[in-house]
Design a protein around this motif. Structure first.
Motif, PDB file in Angstrom:
ATOM      1  N   ASN A  26       0.806  -1.227   0.000  1.00 19.79           N
ATOM      2  CA  ASN A  26       0.000   0.000   0.000  1.00 19.79           C
ATOM      3  C   ASN A  26       0.837   1.274   0.000  1.00 19.79           C
ATOM      4  O   ASN A  26       0.301   2.375   0.104  1.00 19.79           O
ATOM      5  CB  ASN A  26      -0.960   0.019   1.200  1.00 19.79           C
ATOM      6  CG  ASN A  26      -0.238  -0.010   2.538  1.00 19.79           C
ATOM      7  OD1 ASN A  26       0.866   0.498   2.677  1.00 19.79           O
ATOM      8  ND2 ASN A  26      -0.861  -0.615   3.539  1.00 19.79           N
ATOM      9  N   ALA A  27       2.160   1.121  -0.138  1.00 18.82           N
ATOM     10  CA  ALA A  27       3.043   2.281  -0.051  1.00 18.82           C
ATOM     11  C   ALA A  27       2.763   3.294  -1.155  1.00 18.82           C
ATOM     12  O   ALA A  27       2.804   4.511  -0.920  1.00 18.82           O
ATOM     13  CB  ALA A  27       4.504   1.831  -0.097  1.00 18.82           C
ATOM     14  N   GLY A  51     -11.730  -4.248   2.546  1.00 21.32           N
ATOM     15  CA  GLY A  51     -10.919  -4.306   3.747  1.00 21.32           C
ATOM     16  C   GLY A  51      -9.453  -3.995   3.536  1.00 21.32           C
ATOM     17  O   GLY A  51      -8.632  -4.195   4.430  1.00 21.32           O
ATOM     18  N   SER A  52      -9.094  -3.483   2.361  1.00 22.87           N
ATOM     19  CA  SER A  52      -7.678  -3.237   2.070  1.00 22.87           C
ATOM     20  C   SER A  52      -7.159  -1.949   2.677  1.00 22.87           C
ATOM     21  O   SER A  52      -5.973  -1.669   2.591  1.00 22.87           O
ATOM     22  CB  SER A  52      -7.458  -3.208   0.550  1.00 22.87           C
ATOM     23  OG  SER A  52      -8.236  -2.196  -0.055  1.00 22.87           O
ATOM     24  N   GLY A  53      -8.044  -1.146   3.266  1.00 20.59           N
ATOM     25  CA  GLY A  53      -7.607   0.101   3.873  1.00 20.59           C
ATOM     26  C   GLY A  53      -8.029   1.333   3.106  1.00 20.59           C
ATOM     27  O   GLY A  53      -7.586   2.444   3.425  1.00 20.59           O
ATOM     28  N   LYS A  54      -8.907   1.171   2.111  1.00 18.12           N
ATOM     29  CA  LYS A  54      -9.342   2.324   1.322  1.00 18.12           C
ATOM     30  C   LYS A  54     -10.058   3.356   2.194  1.00 18.12           C
ATOM     31  O   LYS A  54      -9.814   4.559   2.072  1.00 18.12           O
ATOM     32  CB  LYS A  54     -10.272   1.869   0.185  1.00 18.12           C
ATOM     33  CG  LYS A  54      -9.598   0.960  -0.840  1.00 18.12           C
ATOM     34  CD  LYS A  54     -10.501   0.692  -2.030  1.00 18.12           C
ATOM     35  CE  LYS A  54     -11.804  -0.007  -1.679  1.00 18.12           C
ATOM     36  NZ  LYS A  54     -11.594  -1.359  -1.124  1.00 18.12           N
ATOM     37  N   GLY A 124     -13.260   2.354  -4.807  1.00 15.96           N
ATOM     38  CA  GLY A 124     -14.113   1.253  -5.246  1.00 15.96           C
ATOM     39  C   GLY A 124     -13.362  -0.063  -5.194  1.00 15.96           C
ATOM     40  O   GLY A 124     -12.127  -0.092  -5.157  1.00 15.96           O
ATOM     41  N   THR A 125     -14.106  -1.153  -5.185  1.00 15.42           N
ATOM     42  CA  THR A 125     -13.527  -2.491  -5.159  1.00 15.42           C
ATOM     43  C   THR A 125     -13.192  -2.932  -6.573  1.00 15.42           C
ATOM     44  O   THR A 125     -14.022  -2.847  -7.472  1.00 15.42           O
ATOM     45  CB  THR A 125     -14.510  -3.487  -4.526  1.00 15.42           C
ATOM     46  OG1 THR A 125     -14.774  -3.090  -3.181  1.00 15.42           O
ATOM     47  CG2 THR A 125     -13.937  -4.901  -4.532  1.00 15.42           C
ATOM     48  N   GLY A 126     -11.972  -3.412  -6.755  1.00 13.64           N
ATOM     49  CA  GLY A 126     -11.535  -3.818  -8.084  1.00 13.64           C
ATOM     50  C   GLY A 126     -11.078  -2.619  -8.898  1.00 13.64           C
ATOM     51  O   GLY A 126     -11.208  -1.470  -8.482  1.00 13.64           O
ATOM     52  N   VAL A 127     -10.507  -2.891 -10.064  1.00 14.29           N
ATOM     53  CA  VAL A 127     -10.015  -1.819 -10.912  1.00 14.29           C
ATOM     54  C   VAL A 127     -11.187  -1.006 -11.447  1.00 14.29           C
ATOM     55  O   VAL A 127     -12.315  -1.477 -11.529  1.00 14.29           O
ATOM     56  CB  VAL A 127      -9.181  -2.381 -12.079  1.00 14.29           C
ATOM     57  CG1 VAL A 127      -7.949  -3.094 -11.553  1.00 14.29           C
ATOM     58  CG2 VAL A 127     -10.004  -3.302 -12.951  1.00 14.29           C
ATOM     59  N   ALA A 147      -5.257   6.159 -11.330  1.00 14.93           N
ATOM     60  CA  ALA A 147      -5.727   5.114 -10.414  1.00 14.93           C
ATOM     61  C   ALA A 147      -4.535   4.475  -9.714  1.00 14.93           C
ATOM     62  O   ALA A 147      -3.491   4.242 -10.330  1.00 14.93           O
ATOM     63  CB  ALA A 147      -6.528   4.058 -11.162  1.00 14.93           C
ATOM     64  N   VAL A 148      -4.699   4.215  -8.440  1.00 18.04           N
ATOM     65  CA  VAL A 148      -3.676   3.507  -7.677  1.00 18.04           C
ATOM     66  C   VAL A 148      -4.355   2.359  -6.952  1.00 18.04           C
ATOM     67  O   VAL A 148      -5.404   2.534  -6.334  1.00 18.04           O
ATOM     68  CB  VAL A 148      -2.933   4.448  -6.693  1.00 18.04           C
ATOM     69  CG1 VAL A 148      -3.897   5.082  -5.693  1.00 18.04           C
ATOM     70  CG2 VAL A 148      -1.826   3.707  -5.964  1.00 18.04           C
ATOM     71  N   GLU A 149      -3.769   1.175  -7.079  1.00 14.61           N
ATOM     72  CA  GLU A 149      -4.388  -0.032  -6.520  1.00 14.61           C
ATOM     73  C   GLU A 149      -3.657  -0.473  -5.256  1.00 14.61           C
ATOM     74  O   GLU A 149      -2.424  -0.495  -5.210  1.00 14.61           O
ATOM     75  CB  GLU A 149      -4.364  -1.166  -7.542  1.00 14.61           C
ATOM     76  CG  GLU A 149      -5.071  -2.422  -7.073  1.00 14.61           C
ATOM     77  CD  GLU A 149      -5.175  -3.482  -8.157  1.00 14.61           C
ATOM     78  OE1 GLU A 149      -5.823  -4.516  -7.915  1.00 14.61           O
ATOM     79  OE2 GLU A 149      -4.608  -3.273  -9.239  1.00 14.61           O
ATOM     80  N   MET A 150      -4.431  -0.810  -4.249  1.00 13.42           N
ATOM     81  CA  MET A 150      -3.882  -1.383  -3.027  1.00 13.42           C
ATOM     82  C   MET A 150      -3.863  -2.895  -3.202  1.00 13.42           C
ATOM     83  O   MET A 150      -4.910  -3.524  -3.391  1.00 13.42           O
ATOM     84  CB  MET A 150      -4.713  -0.955  -1.821  1.00 13.42           C
ATOM     85  CG  MET A 150      -4.750   0.559  -1.669  1.00 13.42           C
ATOM     86  SD  MET A 150      -5.725   1.130  -0.265  1.00 13.42           S
ATOM     87  CE  MET A 150      -4.659   0.666   1.098  1.00 13.42           C
TER      88      MET A 150
END
Length: 226
Positions: A26-27, A51-54, A124-127, A147-150
Motif C-alpha cells: 500500500n506504499a 478491507g484493504s484500507g481504502k 471502489g472495489t476492483g479496478v 488510479a492507484v491499486e492497493m
C-alpha cells in the motif's frame, strides 16, 4: 495484562495517519495521498479489495485536505453544489453500477468539484474498469482519473491489520496468537475482518479471554496442544 476478557465496549476504529501501517502493498497509495495536491486533473481513483484500507486512507486524506466524505449511494440526496465547494471523497463507487440516478449525480459532482479547483477522491472495489458504471460521460471521466491499486496483503500488513482490528475492540493478544491465526486463516483483508468479528463475539458470549483455544474453536479446528 496480556490477555483481556471481552467486555461489551463499543468498537473504536482508529482511522488516523498514525494508525495506518505502511507496507509494500500500500506504499504507493499512501504516497499518492500524501502528494494529493499534485494529482493529475485534481482527481484520484483508489482501488483494491474489500478491507484493504481504502476507507482508512480516505479518512487520512480528509484530515490532510479538509475533504468531506460521502458514500456514492448517498449522492442522490446530497447537496451537490455545496459538496463541490471543497475537496470531496466519494466511497464505494462500484456500488452504484446499477443506479443511473446516482451515476448522474456523481457526474455532476465530478464536474463541479474540478470546476471549483477542488480535489476529488474516488474509491471502489476492483479496478476502475470493473466498477460497472454505465453512464457514458461518467465512464469517460473515470478513465481519465489516475488510479492507484492497493494490493493483496503481505505477511507484515496482514499481521498489523489483525493487531489493529483487535486493538479497535480493546483486545491485546499475545504475538503467539497472531502467528497462530496467520497460519490458519484465509489470507485476505475481508477474512481478517470477519475473523476478528467472530473472535470478539465468541470472547464476549463465553466471557473468555482471547486464547489459542478460543481461536481454534472459532476457526473450527482441533485445539492446540498445551
Amino acid at each position: 495484562m496480556a490477555h483481556q476478557l471481552g467486555l461489551n465496549l463499543p468498537s473504536r476504529t482508529a482511522l488516523g495517519r498514525d494508525a495506518f501501517f505502511v507496507a509494500p502493498s500500500n506504499a504507493m497509495a499512501m504516497a499518492m495521498i500524501d502528494g494529493w495536491r499534485g494529482w493529475a486533473g485534481g482527481k484520484l481513483a483508489l482501488t483494491g479489495p474489500q478491507g484493504s484500507g481504502k476507507t482508512h486512507l480516505t479518512h487520512v486524506w480528509a484530515d490532510l485536505s479538509g475533504a468531506q466524505i460521502i458514500s456514492a449511494s448517498a449522492l442522490q440526496t446530497a447537496d451537490i453544489p455545496a459538496l463541490a465547494r471543497g475537496p470531496v471523497a466519494v466511497e464505494d463507487v462500484h456500488q452504484i453500477a446499477q443506479d443511473d440516478a446516482a451515476q448522474t449525480e456523481l457526474f455532476h459532482l465530478h464536474n463541479l468539484v474540478l470546476a471549483e479547483g477542488q480535489a476529488l477522491l474516488l474509491t471502489g472495489t476492483g479496478v476502475v474498469a470493473h466498477w460497472g458504471l454505465t453512464l457514458p460521460d461518467l465512464v469517460s471521466r473515470m478513465r481519465g482519473a489516475t488510479a492507484v491499486e492497493m494490493d493483496a496483503p503481505d505477511d507484515a500488513l496482514l499481521s498489523a491489520l489483525l493487531v489493529k482490528l483487535l486493538a479497535d475492540r480493546q483486545l491485546t493478544p499475545k504475538p503467539e496468537l497472531i502467528n497462530y491465526l496467520m497460519t490458519r486463516m484465509d489470507r485476505s483483508f475481508a477474512a481478517a475482518i470477519a475473523l476478528v468479528d467472530r473472535l470478539d463475539a465468541a470472547s464476549l458470549a463465553q466471557k473468555r479471554p482471547l486464547t489459542r483455544a478460543l481461536a481454534a474453536q472459532v476457526l473450527d479446528i482441533a485445539p492446540p496442544r498445551a
